[in-house]
Design an enzyme around this catalytic site. Structure first.
Site, mmCIF file in Angstrom:
data_model
loop_
_atom_site.group_PDB
_atom_site.id
_atom_site.type_symbol
_atom_site.label_atom_id
_atom_site.label_comp_id
_atom_site.label_asym_id
_atom_site.label_seq_id
_atom_site.Cartn_x
_atom_site.Cartn_y
_atom_site.Cartn_z
ATOM 1 C CG ASP A 146 -17.318 3.072 2.938
ATOM 2 O OD1 ASP A 146 -16.579 2.245 3.505
ATOM 3 O OD2 ASP A 146 -18.350 3.538 3.448
ATOM 4 C CB SER B 29 -2.559 -12.041 -16.865
ATOM 5 O OG SER B 29 -2.742 -12.774 -18.063
ATOM 6 N N GLY C 262 -9.767 -14.436 -13.847
ATOM 7 C CA GLY C 262 -8.936 -13.255 -13.703
ATOM 8 C C GLY C 262 -8.498 -12.700 -15.044
ATOM 9 C CB CYS D 49 -0.960 -0.023 1.188
ATOM 10 S SG CYS D 49 -2.317 -1.195 0.952
ATOM 11 C CE LYS E 40 -3.935 0.473 -1.793
ATOM 12 N NZ LYS E 40 -5.133 0.216 -1.006
#
Length: 352
Positions: free
Chosen positions: A54, A144, A142, A22, A25
């Site tokens: 949120d 990629s 997913g 994180c 970010k």
């Protein structure tokens, strides 16, 4: 898990440990400016969208059922690809728990260099898959792409009853603030990347980052949760500011903040992250420190990867909830309270 040789570890250090998690970010200031330019969409069934800062979006399907959607991915913050997969998945899954929901499905998000060993990608996906199974969800596919560096995460779908969802901005004056995991993973991972973290400190950081917030959330469902968020890239202070929503103030108790072993020492030695400094600059005078404690300041601004839940709940329920969550084995604490005075201001006091 098979042993990793010295040469492979060295290669992974070059490829994986560039300051991920994180800490990668966008800063809260830049993000807020960008989001303010987007048109607001109106739909009575969109219970929570991006305008509220949120953790996930919530869309009502029926009077008794709402969909919770989130997405999170980032570059590696640890050398081991399997651990990285676990941490990235736990971090993404956490958003569902922060909304009071249960995990149902997940999709992999992968960026991977074309010339890199695909066995490393396999280990990342194994780690992520394990956490999705632990959460009780199904890994359903997913997407990629090739990229210059590794990035991994999940898009996760969950379910929640519309009347029992947890938003991050509905705290009430008098609420106690409960934090379910210790702070300091950004500091420890930075020290580890520079060869300064002790093995025991790094193990504790990994244990915290790979721990799902599932068990803590299940306990909290037995209590009156007014507000909930997970502490990630904006640090505890940044996410608490979102919780206050400019309506109330907060007091934090310096002597109650749980932190990882040796994380204060790494702050004293200036193993700091650029993301923490962005968080500090963004909050500015919205935080008033009434203690002279530089390591604590850094811990409170420190971006957390797969951090704990920050919860506001009535004072009469705080101690009981804390006792149950403490039994899970990670340092946690009642760290502050919501007050009416000084809306939007967070004061860090020596003690309660």
């Amino acid at each position: 898990m098979p042993a990793i040789g010295k040469e492979q570890r060295m290669n992974q250090e070059i490829l994986f440990c560039k300051g991920g998690g994180c800490t990668a970010k966008l800063g809260p200031g830049a993000l807020a400016r960008i989001l303010s330019l987007l048109p607001k969409q109106r739909d009575e069934n969109l219970l929570i969208g991006f305008e509220g800062s949120d953790d996930a979006a919530v869309y009502r399907l029926t009077p008794d059922l709402a969909l919770v959607q989130t997405l999170d991915f980032f570059p590696p913050m640890v050398e081991d690809p399997y651990l990285f997969g676990q941490i990235a998945a736990a971090n993404a899954l956490s958003d569902i728990y922060a909304m009071g929901g249960s995990v149902k499905t997940a999709l992999n998000i992968v960026c991977f260099p074309e010339k890199m060993d695909l066995n490393l990608l396999g280990r990342i996906l194994e780690g992520g898959s394990e956490k999705v199974r632990e959460a009780g969800g199904i890994l359903a596919g997913g997407h990629s792409i090739t990229d210059e560096s590794v990035k991994y995460g999940l898009s996760v779908t969950g379910l929640v009853h519309p009347d029992r969802l947890w938003a991050n901005d509905r705290c009430q004056p008098g609420d106690l603030l409960l934090l379910t995991k210790p702070l300091g993973v950004g500091l420890v991972c930075t020290a580890q990347r520079l060869g300064a973290a002790s093995p025991s400190a790094f193990r504790q950081a990994v244990r915290s980052m790979t721990a799902l917030n599932k068990d803590a959330a299940q306990i909290l469902h037995r209590y009156t949760v007014h507000s909930c968020t997970d502490v990630t890239g904006f640090g505890l202070l940044g996410h608490l500011r979102e919780m206050l929503a400019g309506r109330y103030g907060a007091r934090l108790f310096a002597d109650a903040i749980p932190c990882l072993p040796e994380s204060r020492h790494y702050a004293e030695e200036f193993y700091l992250t650029a993301a923490a400094q962005r968080n500090r600059n963004h909050l500015g005078d919205q935080v008033a420190f009434q203690v002279e404690d530089f390591p604590l300041e850094e811990l409170l601004f420190d971006p957390q990867t797969s951090g704990g839940l920050l919860v506001s709940l009535p004072p009469q329920e705080g101690e009981a909830a804390l006792e149950e969550i403490a039994a899970l084995g990670l340092p946690c604490a009642l760290i502050g309270e919501i007050i009416r005075e000084n809306p939007g201001l967070i004061r860090v006091c020596p003690s309660r």
